[in-house]
Design an enzyme around this catalytic site. Structure first.
Site, PDB file in Angstrom:
ATOM      1  N   GLY A 179       1.002  -1.284   0.351  1.00 15.78           N
ATOM      2  CA  GLY A 179      -0.069   0.262   0.462  1.00 15.78           C
ATOM      3  C   GLY A 179       0.861   1.403  -0.021  1.00 15.78           C
ATOM      4  N   PRO A 180       0.005   2.357   0.000  1.00 14.04           N
ATOM      5  CA  PRO A 180       1.035   3.572   0.022  1.00 14.04           C
ATOM      6  C   PRO A 180       1.386   4.068   1.169  1.00 14.04           C
ATOM      7  CG  PRO A 180      -1.646   4.100  -1.106  1.00 14.04           C
ATOM      8  CD  PRO A 180      -1.552   2.846  -0.330  1.00 14.04           C
ATOM      9  N   PRO A 181       2.437   5.217   0.664  1.00 12.77           N
ATOM     10  CA  PRO A 181       3.065   5.529   3.051  1.00 12.77           C
ATOM     11  C   PRO A 181       2.395   6.061   3.513  1.00 12.77           C
ATOM     12  CG  PRO A 181       4.280   5.904   0.482  1.00 12.77           C
ATOM     13  CD  PRO A 181       3.254   5.272   0.227  1.00 12.77           C
ATOM     14  N   GLY A 182       2.437   6.216   4.505  1.00 14.51           N
ATOM     15  CA  GLY A 182       1.727   6.184   5.685  1.00 14.51           C
ATOM     16  C   GLY A 182       0.083   5.306   5.701  1.00 14.51           C
ATOM     17  N   VAL A 183       0.095   4.042   5.232  1.00 17.65           N
ATOM     18  CA  VAL A 183      -1.016   4.044   5.606  1.00 17.65           C
ATOM     19  C   VAL A 183      -1.450   2.851   7.143  1.00 17.65           C
ATOM     20  CG1 VAL A 183      -2.215   3.949   3.218  1.00 17.65           C
ATOM     21  CG2 VAL A 183      -0.325   1.717   4.152  1.00 17.65           C
ATOM     22  N   GLY A 184      -0.002   2.787   7.243  1.00 13.34           N
ATOM     23  CA  GLY A 184       0.173   2.228   8.535  1.00 13.34           C
ATOM     24  C   GLY A 184       0.826   0.214   8.435  1.00 13.34           C
ATOM     25  N   LYS A 185       1.541  -0.112   7.953  1.00 14.42           N
ATOM     26  CA  LYS A 185       1.663  -1.354   7.398  1.00 14.42           C
ATOM     27  C   LYS A 185       2.281  -1.593   8.630  1.00 14.42           C
ATOM     28  CE  LYS A 185       3.742   0.044   3.542  1.00 14.42           C
ATOM     29  NZ  LYS A 185       3.011   1.934   2.941  1.00 14.42           N
ATOM     30  N   SER A 218      -6.338   3.369 -18.189  1.00 10.02           N
ATOM     31  CA  SER A 218      -7.688   3.638 -17.241  1.00 10.02           C
ATOM     32  C   SER A 218      -8.624   4.363 -17.598  1.00 10.02           C
ATOM     33  CB  SER A 218      -7.683   2.969 -16.421  1.00 10.02           C
ATOM     34  OG  SER A 218      -6.685   4.015 -16.017  1.00 10.02           O
ATOM     35  N   LYS A 247      -9.559   4.713  -6.061  1.00 12.02           N
ATOM     36  CA  LYS A 247     -10.156   4.753  -7.469  1.00 12.02           C
ATOM     37  C   LYS A 247     -11.161   5.895  -6.930  1.00 12.02           C
ATOM     38  CE  LYS A 247      -7.858   3.880 -11.176  1.00 12.02           C
ATOM     39  NZ  LYS A 247      -7.908   3.272 -12.768  1.00 12.02           N
TER      40      LYS A 247
END
Length: 773
Positions: free
Chosen positions: A353-359, A676, A719
């Site tokens: 996932g993107p940075p900062g999502v709590g991984k 897309s 999206k």
């Protein structure tokens, strides 16, 4: 040829052989032997002595005796109190049995008697001198034969007798003595004895060398032992417990207490023995010491007991993280299966996932919920295989790889091991670290992980590996195949609001020494920060903005301006300045030639305004907005689709010859790519050509083909979040993406109307307003 024939009694000997000219005492006890002696004493005192082949036989027969023996004369006979008879015999000549007689009470034999040739031939004399020289050397080496024996032997002039006497002093086996006895020829006998004594001399020389070597070794060992004892005594007197002896004892105790497998323990003790012998000043000493320390400190059997209470784990996960239901569900499933089986191998999860999502923080929460140790290893920028597998001990400054270092830090064999930024690994001439990670992350292989420094297999099967990545595409296929991919998309605005209230703001208040009563940030203020001061999928920028508010609040309170600060949407600009971002709002009214597309970026989803402008010209197609090759091809495809549908759409079929078409995607400094945007470009182009406006509340995403079919896309969840944030209410998506709708948070699904399409005509039906002009 025999010199004469005679018949005499026979006396069998056990383990003994008499040569001619020898005089010795014999003890006789067997009945037949006693009868043979008495018969000899009655006649001419002659008796034949021969040796038994098997000395264990008590009553030997003809086949049990050697045919060649010695004709002897009984000099004296004495009866002893115990019933045996002691006789003194003198050897006369060699003799060979021709006929054997069993007289019931004793044996008698007919003999061929041989006498030695006493002539002093030159060859005999040379052989005698050689034999005496060798015998003298043998006596010096042996030290079992006195010098007087050599002197008496040196006086013997008869060559045959000399050979017999010397042979009788040699430590020969019975069979070898019998072979000499059976040699009639004097020259041949001398040669045989010389050969035997030469062999015996070489054996004695070898024994002497071995003895000296053993003696030196024993002396060295005794010396070392003595010196060690002295050293211990000196250290004891000085109160020095830091000496190497004390250190060895401490290390030995640590090795015993480390719980190593038996073969690892043997290796450690072997290296400890080497360490003890190597001087402290030697460079190798520190190398061995470091290796032993690593073997001791790595966990081999110590493990934490898993807390398999699913309800407690679920409570911890919900407490620490808002959302992320799919990941939480996967962890709880693992705990449930572990509770049932007690033997499930550690799963290898990959949070993408993107940075900062709590991984990373999620991995910590998983460790807490399972009552396991947590260890994190950052793989960003790792390009050397030895970073994973370690260096050979022969290299200067060698040490284990990051996996073993992490296990040492964890201190248990079953930690939660976070492999952070696994997609950031690269490779160069020093090897491919991702190839080394294959063994680490393969449940079928990692029970036998090999580190170059440790050189012994290490069991990683009990470890729960969690990897994190921002971009799945940069992870090599074989490595990706070994992991269970769990996608973590960006948070919704509502989720960010909850995270800010329940976690971020509380943490920043503590970090800045503020009380809850001193700073209040209202929900409308938090929402303004989320919408206009951050652009991210995660919450890192949000936390930084809250930290900025806390700093300004601290200054206000310390300066005495106010005792309590309240932040809302009305005064947020006083703390953070003017809004940074302005995206995220749907168009105020329907627009012609402007369609709202949806894009997926590394920071989550985003809306994309695609503009089409027509001008008189010759059908030139201009694409601007820093578009990638794939997006340019999508625009070309959309253009071709529109040309093929001019009649159906009531468009001038020659528009491509009369008008130039300019397609622009704003924010030209930001690279954009992907297929897309196909239906969005086509819709914007058709809107411009037909004059029909595009509904402001509609967003769309989908790849288009030349036949007007709509193909599925990726990143629907991200999206959808972007569309929700932008205030759109209707989302046109490919029909094949229907399965992905379930991944979208329920709060977003409730606010959005999803329109599933498979053809461009369906897109136009929902996207365009009004009729053709």
């Amino acid at each position: 040829m025999a010199d004469k024939e005679i018949i005499v009694p026979l006396l069998p000997l056990r383990g003994l052989l008499v040569y001619p000219t020898m005089v010795l005492h014999l003890d006789v006890g067997r009945d037949k032997s006693v009868q043979a002696l008495e018969k000899a004493m009655l006649d001419d005192h002659l008796i034949f002595l021969t040796t038994q082949k098997d000395e264990s036989l008590n009553e030997p027969g003809e086949e049990d005796l050697y045919n060649m023996g010695t004709l002897t004369k009984v000099k004296q006979m004495l009866k002893l109190p115990n019933g045996t008879i002691r006789v003194l015999v003198e050897g006369l000549n060699r003799a060979e049995v021709t006929t054997f007689y069993d007289n019931e009470t004793y044996f008698s034999v007919k003999l061929d008697v041989f006498e030695d040739n006493q002539e002093k031939e030159i060859e005999h004399q040379a052989l005698m001198r050689t034999l005496l020289e060798y015998f003298g050397q043998y006596i010096k080496l042996s030290k079992k034969i006195t010098a007087e024996t050599f002197s008496s032997t040196s006086d013997i002039e008869e060559p045959g007798r000399l050979a017999d006497i010397i042979a009788s002093h040699l430590p020969l086996k019975q069979k070898e003595k019998q072979e000499i006895l059976e040699i009639i020829d004097v020259r041949e006998r001398l040669s045989k004895v010389i050969e035997i004594i030469n062999n015996e001399k070489e054996v004695l020389q070898l024994e002497k060398k071995i003895g000296q070597r053993v003696k030196r070794s024993m002396e060295r060992t005794q010396k070392e032992y003595y010196l060690r004892e002295q050293m211990k005594a000196i250290q004891k007197e000085l109160g020095d417990k830091e000496g190497k002896t004390g250190e060895i004892a401490v290390l030995t105790e640590k090795i015993e207490a480390a719980g190593m497998p038996e073969h690892i323990k043997e290796t450690a003790l072997k290296e400890l023995d080497r360490y003890e012998k190597v001087p402290t000043s030697s460079a190798e000493s520190s190398v061995i010491r470091n290796y032993i320390e690593w073997l001791i400190t790595i966990p081999w059997s110590k493990a934490t007991k898993d807390d398999l209470n699913i309800h407690k784990a679920e409570k911890i996960l919900h407490r620490d993280h808002h959302g992320l239901e799919k990941v939480k569900e996967r962890v709880l499933e693992y705990l449930a299966v572990q509770q049932l089986t007690q033997s499930l191998k550690g799963p290898i999860l990959c949070l993408v996932g993107p940075p900062g999502v709590g991984k990373t923080s999620l991995a910590k929460s998983i460790a807490t919920s399972m009552n396991r140790q947590f260890v994190r290893v950052s793989l960003g920028g790792v390009r050397d295989e030895s970073e994973i597998r370690g260096h050979r001990r022969t290299y200067v400054g060698a040490m284990p790889g990051r996996i073993i270092q992490g296990m040492k830090k964890a201190g248990t064999v079953n930690p939660v091991f976070l492999l952070d930024e696994i997609d950031k690994m690269s490779n160069d001439f020093r090897g491919d670290p991702s190839a080394a990670m294959l063994e680490v992350l393969d449940p079928e292989q990692n029970h036998n992980f090999s580190d170059h420094y440790i050189e012994e297999s290490y069991d990683l099967s009990k470890v729960m590996f969690i990897a994190t990545a921002n971009n799945l595409a940069t992870i090599p296929g074989p490595l990706r195949d070994r992991m269970e991919i769990i996608s973590i998309a960006g948070y919704t605005e509502i989720e960010k609001l909850h995270i800010a209230k329940d976690h971020l703001l509380i943490r920043q208040l503590q970090n800045h020494g503020l009380q809850k009563s001193q700073l209040q940030v209202r929900e409308d203020g938090l929402m303004q920060i989320i919408r206009y001061y951050t652009r991210e999928a995660g919450v890192r920028s949000l936390e930084r903005q809250l930290a900025a508010i806390c700093r300004k609040t601290a200054k206000i309170i310390v300066s005495g301006e106010k005792k309590r600060v309240v932040v809302s949407d009305k005064n947020i600009a006083d703390f953070l300045g003017k809004p940074i971002f302005h995206y995220g709002m749907a168009e105020a009214e329907d627009q012609i030639g402007v369609a709202t597309g949806l894009a997926y970026t590394t920071v989550g989803g985003d809306t994309l305004q695609i503009e089409v402008s027509l001008s008189p010209g010759k059908g030139k197609l201009v694409l601007t907005g820093k578009l990638g090759d794939v997006m340019k091809e999508s625009a070309q495809t959309a253009f071709s689709v529109v040309r093929s549908k001019t009649e159906q759409l009531h468009i001038d079929k020659d528009f491509h010859e009369k008008q130039d078409v300019h397609i622009h995607v704003p924010e030209g400094a930001v690279p954009k790519d992907g297929p897309s945007a196909g239906i969005t470009i086509a819709t914007a182009l058709i809107s411009a050509l037909t004059g029909r406006p595009i509904r402001k509340e509609v967003g769309m995403t989908g790849e288009i083909t030349l036949r007007g079919r709509v193909l599925p896309i990726g990143g629907l969840k991200e999206k959808s979040l972007a569309a929700h944030r932008a205030g759109l209410t209707k989302l046109i998506i490919p029909k094949d993406n229907e399965k992905d709708i379930d991944d979208i948070p329920e709060s977003v699904r409730d606010d959005l109307e999803f329109v599933l399409v498979s053809e461009l005509d369906e897109v136009l039906e929902h996207a365009l307003a009004g009729e053709n002009k």
